[in-house]
Scaffold this motif. Structure first.
Motif, PDB file in Angstrom:
ATOM      1  N   GLU A 179      32.046  48.220  42.486  1.00  0.00           N
ATOM      2  CA  GLU A 179      31.020  48.618  41.489  1.00  0.00           C
ATOM      3  C   GLU A 179      31.225  50.044  40.979  1.00  0.00           C
ATOM      4  N   THR A 180      32.137  50.792  41.555  1.00  0.00           N
ATOM      5  CA  THR A 180      32.345  52.181  41.121  1.00  0.00           C
ATOM      6  C   THR A 180      32.763  52.210  39.644  1.00  0.00           C
ATOM      7  N   ALA A 181      32.153  53.114  38.882  1.00  0.00           N
ATOM      8  CA  ALA A 181      32.485  53.202  37.450  1.00  0.00           C
ATOM      9  C   ALA A 181      33.906  53.746  37.272  1.00  0.00           C
ATOM     10  N   TYR A 182      34.581  53.249  36.248  1.00  0.00           N
ATOM     11  CA  TYR A 182      35.937  53.730  35.963  1.00  0.00           C
ATOM     12  C   TYR A 182      35.881  55.175  35.456  1.00  0.00           C
ATOM     13  N   ASP A 183      36.820  55.998  35.950  1.00  0.00           N
ATOM     14  CA  ASP A 183      36.859  57.409  35.537  1.00  0.00           C
ATOM     15  C   ASP A 183      38.282  57.952  35.709  1.00  0.00           C
ATOM     16  N   PRO A 184      39.261  57.326  34.998  1.00  0.00           N
ATOM     17  CA  PRO A 184      40.657  57.702  35.238  1.00  0.00           C
ATOM     18  C   PRO A 184      40.975  59.093  34.702  1.00  0.00           C
ATOM     19  N   HIS A 185      41.924  59.788  35.353  1.00  0.00           N
ATOM     20  CA  HIS A 185      42.280  61.140  34.917  1.00  0.00           C
ATOM     21  C   HIS A 185      43.714  61.302  34.437  1.00  0.00           C
ATOM     22  N   SER A 186      44.645  60.572  35.025  1.00  0.00           N
ATOM     23  CA  SER A 186      46.042  60.749  34.598  1.00  0.00           C
ATOM     24  C   SER A 186      46.359  59.714  33.516  1.00  0.00           C
ATOM     25  N   PRO A 187      47.407  59.962  32.720  1.00  0.00           N
ATOM     26  CA  PRO A 187      47.815  58.924  31.765  1.00  0.00           C
ATOM     27  C   PRO A 187      48.136  57.600  32.471  1.00  0.00           C
ATOM     28  N   SER A 191      46.655  56.384  35.294  1.00  0.00           N
ATOM     29  CA  SER A 191      45.433  55.662  35.662  1.00  0.00           C
ATOM     30  C   SER A 191      44.642  55.239  34.428  1.00  0.00           C
ATOM     31  N   ALA A 192      44.730  56.042  33.346  1.00  0.00           N
ATOM     32  CA  ALA A 192      44.040  55.643  32.113  1.00  0.00           C
ATOM     33  C   ALA A 192      44.668  54.373  31.538  1.00  0.00           C
ATOM     34  N   SER A 193      46.001  54.280  31.637  1.00  0.00           N
ATOM     35  CA  SER A 193      46.653  53.079  31.094  1.00  0.00           C
ATOM     36  C   SER A 193      46.337  51.859  31.952  1.00  0.00           C
ATOM     37  N   LYS A 194      46.260  52.050  33.268  1.00  0.00           N
ATOM     38  CA  LYS A 194      45.903  50.910  34.139  1.00  0.00           C
ATOM     39  C   LYS A 194      44.445  50.517  33.917  1.00  0.00           C
ATOM     40  N   ALA A 195      43.563  51.508  33.736  1.00  0.00           N
ATOM     41  CA  ALA A 195      42.152  51.194  33.482  1.00  0.00           C
ATOM     42  C   ALA A 195      42.037  50.379  32.197  1.00  0.00           C
ATOM     43  N   SER A 196      42.778  50.811  31.178  1.00  0.00           N
ATOM     44  CA  SER A 196      42.749  50.096  29.911  1.00  0.00           C
ATOM     45  C   SER A 196      43.234  48.658  30.096  1.00  0.00           C
ATOM     46  N   SER A 197      44.301  48.487  30.871  1.00  0.00           N
ATOM     47  CA  SER A 197      44.811  47.124  31.082  1.00  0.00           C
ATOM     48  C   SER A 197      43.770  46.272  31.809  1.00  0.00           C
ATOM     49  N   ASP A 198      43.060  46.854  32.778  1.00  0.00           N
ATOM     50  CA  ASP A 198      41.994  46.101  33.470  1.00  0.00           C
ATOM     51  C   ASP A 198      40.934  45.655  32.467  1.00  0.00           C
ATOM     52  N   HIS A 199      40.574  46.563  31.541  1.00  0.00           N
ATOM     53  CA  HIS A 199      39.544  46.218  30.553  1.00  0.00           C
ATOM     54  C   HIS A 199      40.006  45.075  29.653  1.00  0.00           C
ATOM     55  N   PHE A 200      41.299  45.090  29.280  1.00  0.00           N
ATOM     56  CA  PHE A 200      41.801  43.986  28.449  1.00  0.00           C
ATOM     57  C   PHE A 200      41.757  42.658  29.202  1.00  0.00           C
ATOM     58  N   VAL A 201      42.059  42.697  30.500  1.00  0.00           N
ATOM     59  CA  VAL A 201      42.004  41.460  31.289  1.00  0.00           C
ATOM     60  C   VAL A 201      40.575  40.913  31.275  1.00  0.00           C
ATOM     61  N   ARG A 202      39.600  41.798  31.507  1.00  0.00           N
ATOM     62  CA  ARG A 202      38.193  41.343  31.514  1.00  0.00           C
ATOM     63  C   ARG A 202      37.771  40.884  30.121  1.00  0.00           C
ATOM     64  N   ALA A 203      38.285  41.568  29.082  1.00  0.00           N
ATOM     65  CA  ALA A 203      37.932  41.180  27.710  1.00  0.00           C
ATOM     66  C   ALA A 203      38.445  39.770  27.402  1.00  0.00           C
ATOM     67  N   ASP A 231      43.605  51.630  42.660  1.00  0.00           N
ATOM     68  CA  ASP A 231      42.312  52.304  42.888  1.00  0.00           C
ATOM     69  C   ASP A 231      42.185  53.561  42.027  1.00  0.00           C
ATOM     70  N   GLU A 232      43.305  54.004  41.415  1.00  0.00           N
ATOM     71  CA  GLU A 232      43.268  55.260  40.651  1.00  0.00           C
ATOM     72  C   GLU A 232      42.397  55.141  39.403  1.00  0.00           C
ATOM     73  N   VAL A 233      42.072  53.906  38.988  1.00  0.00           N
ATOM     74  CA  VAL A 233      41.186  53.723  37.825  1.00  0.00           C
ATOM     75  C   VAL A 233      39.802  54.303  38.095  1.00  0.00           C
ATOM     76  N   TYR A 234      39.427  54.415  39.373  1.00  0.00           N
ATOM     77  CA  TYR A 234      38.084  54.889  39.716  1.00  0.00           C
ATOM     78  C   TYR A 234      37.970  56.412  39.687  1.00  0.00           C
TER      79      TYR A 234
END
Ligand code: NAD
Ligand code: TYD
Length: 341
Positions: free
Chosen positions: A138-146, A148-160, A123-126
């Motif tokens: 539906e909450t927009a991604y807004d990660p703050h720590s390295p 959560s940013a790395s997990k957010a990026s991995s989520d984006h690659f999965v969707r890509a 949930d830290e990606v939010y």
């Protein structure tokens, strides 16, 4: 022939709980791919499975053989470490996930019928909530720590990979887990260990940050439900509707450990030590998991009071595990970076 499930990071805290749950309840073949970093222990897995000790950044489809599903847990998972070692997090969490996506695409030769890439996320990606509200899917991604940013990026690659190649994927974003076999760098096992050893309890800032805690076996059960019944391409939030301010949770832990050790109640209150706040410390996480409940019927099974009692009792009964997991490579890193713990 039974299906083959490739589980990455299965020697870690949540991955091992998932493998144990899966093989307690289903017949399937499991291959665990795990680098066995400081956080991974083969002994956390109670069943006989195939094991490949390897970095996910280096795996190739040739060495994995045929497999039907991937459940991807492997990650660098601790926010404080991500602040001191951000590149490790980018490597494993971003490059490692992208490598696995590519390997799955190659191994399945673009024939995706009956296949699934399940990505385990946080949930830290939010980002961070104020006093009110919940994270929804539906909450927009807004990660703050390295981390959560790395997990957010991995989520984006999965969707890509789902959007670009049609890879069958599902993602779940879960709140903070607690339970047995968690590495004692995270709040709950670290503080239990320190209370037992009469060591200071380093509370970041004023202890007013809020986390939503879920028992690890309930997370494993949620993954099982989504794995079997989730809609391809979808995202599911997993949480306990169980918010605690850190300082209140710490007081519950102190009370429980003192009682189970036969110490007079409140003996360990004096160990509470307020320290400099974590950089970029997210104020509050709270997950709305009503989609998972409404669509797939999952709910947490354990009340927090029971879960924390079981967890404290497990760490008290398994002091050898605690000793052994903190006696290796991590000890050196830990001593260098976290002298106040
Ligand atoms: P953990 O740190 O306990 O375990 C991680 C596992 O991954 C270990 O076995 C480690 O050896 C392995 N690993 C690390 N880097 C690797 C690499 N490069 N190649 C192969 N294996 C590697 O983590 P955890 O708490 O069990 O978290 C598992 C997953 O769940 C992570 O993806 C994490 O982001 C996610 N998650 C965790 C929480 C939580 O509260 N712990 C909450 C939500 C989501
Ligand atoms: P943690 O278990 O590291 O999980 P996360 O940062 O992923 O939520 O920390 C949980 C909360 O406890 C978080 O608000 C930070 C706080 N914390 C402390 O106050 N002291 C500590 O020593 C640790 C490890 C965490």
């Amino acid at each position: 022939m039974s299906k083959k499930v490739l589980v990455t990071g299965g020697a870690g805290f949540i991955g091992s709980a998932f493998i144990n749950h899966l093989l307690d309840n289903f017949q399937c073949q499991v291959l665990c791919v795990d680098k066995l970093t400081y956080a991974g222990r083969k002994e956390n897995i109670k069943h006989n499975i195939d094991f490949l000790e390897k970095d996910i950044c280096d795996v190739t489809s040739d060495e994995l053989g045929d497999f039907d599903y991937i459940v991807h847990f492997a990650a660098e998972s601790h926010v404080d470490r991500s602040i001191t070692e951000p590149l490790e997090f980018i490597k494993t969490n971003v490059l490692g996930t992208a490598t696995l996506l590519q390997v799955a695409k190659e191994a399945w030769k673009h024939d995706f019928e009956g296949k699934l890439f399940y990505h385990v996320s946080t949930d830290e990606v939010y980002g961070s909530l104020g006093e009110e509200g919940f994270f929804t899917e539906e909450t927009a991604y807004d990660p703050h720590s390295p981390y959560s940013a790395s997990k957010a990026s991995s989520d984006h690659f999965v969707r890509a990979f789902a959007d670009t190649y049609g890879l069958p994927t599902v993602i779940s974003n879960c709140s903070n887990n607690y339970g047995s076999y968690q590495f004692p760098e995270k709040l709950i096992p670290l503080f239990i260990k320190n209370i037992v050893n009469n060591k200071p309890l380093p509370v970041y800032g004023k202890g007013e940050n809020v986390r939503d805690w879920l028992f690890v076996n309930d997370h494993a059960r949620a993954i099982d439900v989504i794995f079997h019944k989730g809609k391809l391409g979808d995202t599911y939030n997993i949480g306990g509707f169980n918010e605690w301010k850190n300082i209140d949770l710490i007081k519950v832990m102190i009370k429980t450990v003192d009682r189970l050790l036969g110490r007079e109640e409140g003996t360990s209150d004096k160990l509470i030590t307020y320290v400099t706040d974590r950089a970029g410390h997210d104020l509050r996480y709270a997950i709305d998991s009503s989609k998972l409940k409404g669509e797939l019927g999952w709910e947490p099974s354990l009340q927090f009071e029971e879960g924390i009692e079981k967890t404290v009792a497990w760490y008290l009964d398994n002091s050898e595990w605690l000793e052994s997991i903190t006696s290796g490579a991590y000890k050196v890193y830990y001593a260098k970076n976290y002298n106040n713990k």
